[in-house]
Design an enzyme around this catalytic site. Structure first.
Site, PDB file in Angstrom:
ATOM      1  N   ASP A   6     -24.724   8.434  45.908  1.00 50.00           N
ATOM      2  CA  ASP A   6     -24.358   8.547  47.536  1.00 50.00           C
ATOM      3  C   ASP A   6     -23.808   9.728  47.778  1.00 50.00           C
ATOM      4  OD1 ASP A   6     -24.200   8.075  50.079  1.00 50.00           O
ATOM      5  OD2 ASP A   6     -22.805   6.243  49.856  1.00 50.00           O
ATOM      6  N   HIS A  57     -18.422  16.725  52.523  1.00 53.22           N
ATOM      7  CA  HIS A  57     -17.677  16.861  53.921  1.00 53.22           C
ATOM      8  C   HIS A  57     -16.795  18.169  53.694  1.00 53.22           C
ATOM      9  CE1 HIS A  57     -19.006  13.482  55.920  1.00 53.22           C
ATOM     10  NE2 HIS A  57     -18.704  12.405  54.784  1.00 53.22           N
TER      11      HIS A  57
HETATM   12 ZN   LIG Z   1     -25.409   4.261  53.270  1.00 52.15          ZN
END
Ligand SMILES: [Zn+2]
Length: 430
Positions: A309, A313
């Site tokens: 995942d 950022h």
């Molecule tokens: Zn997700």
């Protein structure tokens, strides 16, 4: 061009091989696997004793941010991060700007990936137009353009009717739906796991059942439609129990777990740094019982894949109060050290199971050509030094973003080299 990987231990679960084998690569494919192969004009890569040679790792859940958020990551920097982390292929989620709900976006991502020439990139198309959860996207056109699965990741598919239609269409196309499971009415404006630590710090909570309610709903829909459902970033013990029960009934359900969910707990909200936005992710870090359930699932086979995942950022976006920071951490370059240090060296799983979770099963779930070192297969290979210690340095990550909670951690397990289509695209400096 010929390349001979000589020495070391080959771990190739798909072909039942685990032992001292050499690998000869020719014209981008595995030409031969055998003991004491002669160099015969090939360039020789000396694999040291103790190192393992495995089918190229596949991360089935990453965010490459291009198009639209190139200040966080691009296809080029994301795939540079991937190969430095040992991944020869990644599946990228559609929550770009614009959302990947159109073959034009899929084409652009594939073109950027070809230009970068590092990891293979497999786009995941949006389930609904704009991932708004209203109208189904053109799934067939997207499959033809190169999408390997569909997901509205970043958002759940809110209505059961749309999820039913998505499973029906995806099943006709022979691809899975990757499910970001979250009941938004229960999540509300929560920012951390609903438990002791969030309460102590005054953070609004997200209970584990906000995830598992949707896992249960979508398992029911997968059983109704016969479609293949893959549960993304499983974090709650209730979700894992639902997947385990569904598998026992023979449902077409698979799931993944991210390294931070089997390594960290919500205790990290308070220490070593309180309110560190690098421990804010969605789903959130949960309590010890959930983390232990994830490990149990990795051990007993309930969990099919480890996926990072990877969610880059910019530092400025994370440098705000906890409530306002975006969810997510980068994961591609810390995955192998965390898997080996916390699972393999901890005696939870063996190297073979680790490679099933990181390569064989992601290839199977997405129907990709990788996950095997069979003769004739594409020469996508990762070389790992399980006993080599590495210290994570956020500033030194290849990813354009440095948002990791593992900065400064020393872990045992390092990627030595990554080979894609017979080309060495990453080699660790000595
Ligand atoms: Zn997700």
């Amino acid at each position: 061009m010929k390349l001979l990987l000589k020495g070391g231990r080959l771990v190739d679960p798909a072909n039942g091989r685990d032992g001292a084998f050499d690998v000869l690569v020719e014209d981008g494919r595995i030409a031969r696997v055998g003991r004491d192969l002669p160099a015969d004009g090939a360039e020789v890569f000396a694999v040291k004793p103790g190192w393992i040679v495995v089918p190229g790792l596949i991360d089935m859940h990453v965010h490459l941010r291009e198009p639209g958020q190139e200040h966080k990551e691009t296809v080029a920097t994301g795939t540079a991060s991937a190969v430095a982390g040992g991944f020869t292929a990644v599946a990228c989620m559609p929550n770009t700007d614009p959302v990947n709900d159109h073959p034009g976006v899929t084409d652009l991502i594939l073109k950027k990936a070809a230009e970068a020439g590092l990891a293979r990139v497999y786009p995941v198309g949006a389930v609904s137009m704009g991932s708004r959860g209203e109208q189904l996207a053109e799934l067939a056109a997207q499959r033809d353009a190169g999408c390997v699965a569909f997901s509205d990741d970043g958002r759940p598919v809110a209505t059961a009717l749309l999820m039913r239609r998505a499973l029906e269409y995806a099943s006709m196309l022979g691809v899975p739906i990757i499910d970001h499971c979250e009941d938004q009415t229960l999540k509300g404006d929560g920012v951390a796991h609903d438990g002791f630590h969030a309460a102590r710090l005054g953070l609004r909570g997200i209970p584990g059942v906000a995830e598992s309610i949707m896992v249960e709903r979508d398992i029911a829909l997968a059983e109704l439609t016969g479609g293949a459902l893959h549960v993304a970033h499983t974090s709650a013990r209730q979700s894992l129990r639902a997947v385990r029960d569904a598998k026992a009934r023979g449902a077409k359900v698979t799931c993944e777990v991210a390294p931070h969910h089997f390594v960290l707990t919500d205790e990290a909200l308070g220490e070593p740094i309180a309110y560190d936005t690098n421990v804010k992710m969605n789903p959130p870090l949960r309590e010890a019982a959930d983390r232990d359930a994830m490990i149990e699932g990795l051990v007993d086979g309930t969990v099919d894949a480890i996926a990072t995942d990877h969610a880059p950022h910019h530092a400025d976006e994370k440098l705000v109060e906890f409530d306002r920071a975006p969810f997510g951490i980068v994961g591609l370059e810390t995955c192998v050290p965390l898997v080996f240090d916390r699972l393999v060296h901890a005696g939870r799983i063996g190297a073979r199971r680790a490679i099933e979770l990181l390569s064989v099963n992601p290839a199977r779930v997405l129907g990709l050509p990788g996950g095997t070192l069979a003769e004739g297969a594409p020469a996508d290979i990762t070389i790992i030094a399980p006993d080599m210690s590495v210290t994570v340095r956020a500033a030194a990550l290849r990813s354009k973003s440095k948002n990791t909670p593992f900065d400064g951690w020393t872990l045992k397990g390092a990627v030595v080299a990554t080979i894609v289509g017979g080309n060495v695209v990453y080699a660790r400096e000595r």
